[in-house]
Write an enzyme that holds these catalytic residues in place. Structure first.
Site, short mmCIF file in Angstrom:
data_model
loop_
_atom_site.label_atom_id
_atom_site.label_comp_id
_atom_site.label_asym_id
_atom_site.label_seq_id
_atom_site.Cartn_x
_atom_site.Cartn_y
_atom_site.Cartn_z
N CYS A 114 0.76 -1.05 -0.24
CA CYS A 114 -0.06 0.04 0.02
C CYS A 114 0.78 1.21 -0.05
CB CYS A 114 -1.04 0.11 1.18
SG CYS A 114 -1.94 -1.41 1.31
N HIS A 241 -2.78 6.99 2.70
CA HIS A 241 -3.49 5.74 2.48
C HIS A 241 -4.50 5.64 3.18
CE1 HIS A 241 -4.01 1.56 1.42
NE2 HIS A 241 -3.47 1.18 2.61
N ASN A 271 -10.17 0.29 1.05
CA ASN A 271 -8.83 0.10 1.03
C ASN A 271 -8.43 -0.60 -0.59
OD1 ASN A 271 -6.17 -0.56 1.06
ND2 ASN A 271 -6.00 -1.23 3.05
N1 COA Z 1 -18.27 -7.68 11.39
C1 COA Z 1 -18.50 -7.94 12.71
N2 COA Z 1 -17.59 -8.12 13.49
C2 COA Z 1 -16.38 -8.30 13.06
C3 COA Z 1 -15.98 -8.16 11.99
C4 COA Z 1 -16.78 -7.67 11.00
N3 COA Z 1 -16.50 -7.35 9.59
N4 COA Z 1 -14.65 -8.27 11.94
C5 COA Z 1 -14.21 -8.41 13.16
N5 COA Z 1 -15.21 -8.50 13.70
C6 COA Z 1 -15.10 -9.14 15.26
C7 COA Z 1 -14.11 -9.58 15.74
O1 COA Z 1 -14.37 -11.16 15.43
C8 COA Z 1 -14.18 -9.45 17.28
O2 COA Z 1 -14.97 -10.08 17.83
P1 COA Z 1 -14.67 -10.68 19.34
O3 COA Z 1 -14.62 -9.45 20.32
O4 COA Z 1 -16.01 -11.50 19.42
O5 COA Z 1 -13.59 -11.54 19.35
C9 COA Z 1 -14.49 -7.81 17.28
O6 COA Z 1 -15.02 -7.63 15.90
C10 COA Z 1 -13.34 -7.10 17.33
O7 COA Z 1 -12.35 -7.14 16.27
P2 COA Z 1 -11.04 -6.41 16.50
O8 COA Z 1 -10.21 -6.95 15.22
O9 COA Z 1 -10.50 -6.31 17.94
O10 COA Z 1 -11.61 -5.23 15.77
P3 COA Z 1 -10.95 -3.85 15.52
O11 COA Z 1 -11.64 -2.56 16.16
O12 COA Z 1 -9.32 -3.78 15.76
O13 COA Z 1 -11.28 -3.35 14.11
C11 COA Z 1 -9.91 -3.61 12.07
C12 COA Z 1 -10.59 -4.24 13.05
C13 COA Z 1 -9.50 -4.94 11.02
C14 COA Z 1 -11.05 -2.75 11.41
C15 COA Z 1 -8.75 -2.91 12.37
O14 COA Z 1 -8.10 -3.47 13.43
C16 COA Z 1 -7.78 -2.31 11.58
O15 COA Z 1 -8.33 -1.48 10.47
N6 COA Z 1 -6.63 -2.35 11.34
C17 COA Z 1 -5.82 -1.95 10.64
C18 COA Z 1 -5.94 -2.66 9.02
C19 COA Z 1 -5.08 -1.89 8.01
O16 COA Z 1 -4.83 -0.95 7.90
N7 COA Z 1 -5.03 -3.05 6.97
C20 COA Z 1 -4.37 -2.56 5.72
C21 COA Z 1 -2.89 -2.25 5.74
S1 COA Z 1 -2.55 -1.73 4.40
#
Ligand code: COA
Length: 318
Positions: A114, A241, A271
């Protein structure tokens, strides 16, 4: 001092198919509310009939037409991507064919995930010469091919799209003062590649990547400004990004950025990896909000883990 480059034209292409959060909630256990609250994404695009080359060529054609340059003076055609139609030939080589670019232009794909667009700008800056002062950089991604639609933690995040710019080397253009880096990590974010390694899907640990992003982007942005000897008040746009709106807002708070200078389009496209920044630049251009003399801070991060930022001037756009 080395001659720098300016962006003199932009282009873009997005697939027609729109996938909303509600569409995704029909195939995985998720909801519009969860996706919107945690990421800021409302919808994204998905290639159905379009190939990677179709998107890249359409974005490139638009940028070249707007630049109105003599293609014989093009020294570089660089495509940033993690998801070409074929590993070889590169998409850049196929662009040489379909756009009838000079055979002696350097054509190659670059994978810095990215962070690809700032990497691409810096590499192009280094390759252009006085007699071949123009470069074409196309950032094109078809991430939905690499998305596991049974994994709700990743499939809601990614979309497809392409953005392109034409740059011109000029002795009076400032160096772009790029800051590029990487920290090898094959756990936090990776896509399988080797034959037999399993389906080539995006695998990600959301929280470590989030923590990396909110550290790397401000650090990289400040390093670019320091290298350029420029303060934020002289920057017209900050284009980051678009991985998660919460990451962008975190960077805004940490760097005390004026929010009106920070462009966001994540709600509409999700993204698109390296395509996010040039697609945003193209939207700014099409909205008449990009003018000659403006300075744009571009900064990205991604798999690798990589980061990259630069300060680039706009030229030739009235
Ligand atoms: N819908 C509903 N629930 C979801 C879900 C979805 N699409 N994806 C994950 N969950 C759930 C998880 O299973 C977890 O459930 P649990 O508490 O029962 O275990 C809960 O939501 C929280 O998950 P978590 O991973 O802690 O959420 P988060 O607040 O960290 O958000 C992301 C997840 C991926 C959105 C976030 O971590 C993020 O944006 N990270 C950076 C990713 C990124 O930048 N990637 C690209 C790099 S170029």
């Amino acid at each position: 001092m080395l001659p720098g480059i300016r962006i003199i034209a932009t282009g873009g292409c997005l697939p027609e198919k729109v996938v909303t959060n509600d569409d995704l909630s029909k195939i995985v256990d998720t909801s519009d509310e969860w996706i919107t609250k945690r990421t800021g994404i409302h919808e994204r695009r998905r290639c159905v009939t379009e190939t990677h080359l179709d998107l890249a060529a359409a974005a490139a054609r638009q940028a070249l037409e707007r630049a109105g340059i003599d293609r014989a003076q093009l020294g570089v055609c660089l495509v940033t991507t993690v998801a070409g139609d074929t590993i070889t030939p590169s998409t850049a080589c196929m662009l040489q064919k379909v756009l009838d670019l000079p055979e002696d232009a350097a054509c190659f794909d670059l994978n810095a995930a990215c962070a690809g667009f700032p990497y691409g700008l810096r590499v192009t800056e280094g390759l252009l010469t006085e007699d071949r002062p123009y470069g074409l950089i196309v950032s094109c991604e078809v991430l939905t091919r690499l998305t596991d639609y049974t994994d709700r933690s990743t499939c809601v995040l990614f979309g497809d799209g392409a953005g392109a710019v034409v740059v011109q080397q000029s002795p009076d253009a400032p160096e772009i003062c790029a800051v590029l880096g990487s920290r090898g990590d094959n756990q936090a974010l990776y896509i399988d590649g080797a034959p037999g390694a399993g389906a080539p899907y995006i695998h990600m640990q959301g929280q470590p990547v989030f923590r990396f992003a909110v550290d790397a982007m401000p650090r990289c942005s400040l390093a670019v400004l320091e290298k350029a000897g420029v303060t934020m008040d002289r920057v017209d746009w900050v284009v980051m990004h678009q991985a998660n709106e919460r990451i962008i807002d975190h960077v805004i708070r940490k760097m005390e950025l004026p929010p009106e200078k920070v462009y966001k389009n994540i709600a509409r496209y999700g993204n698109m990896s390296s395509a996010c920044i040039p697609v945003a630049l193209n939207e700014l251009y099409e909205a008449g909000r990009l003018r000659s003399g403006m300075k744009v801070l571009c900064v990205g991060f991604g798999g690798g883990l990589t980061w990259g930022g630069c300060l680039i001037e706009i030229g030739g756009i009235s």
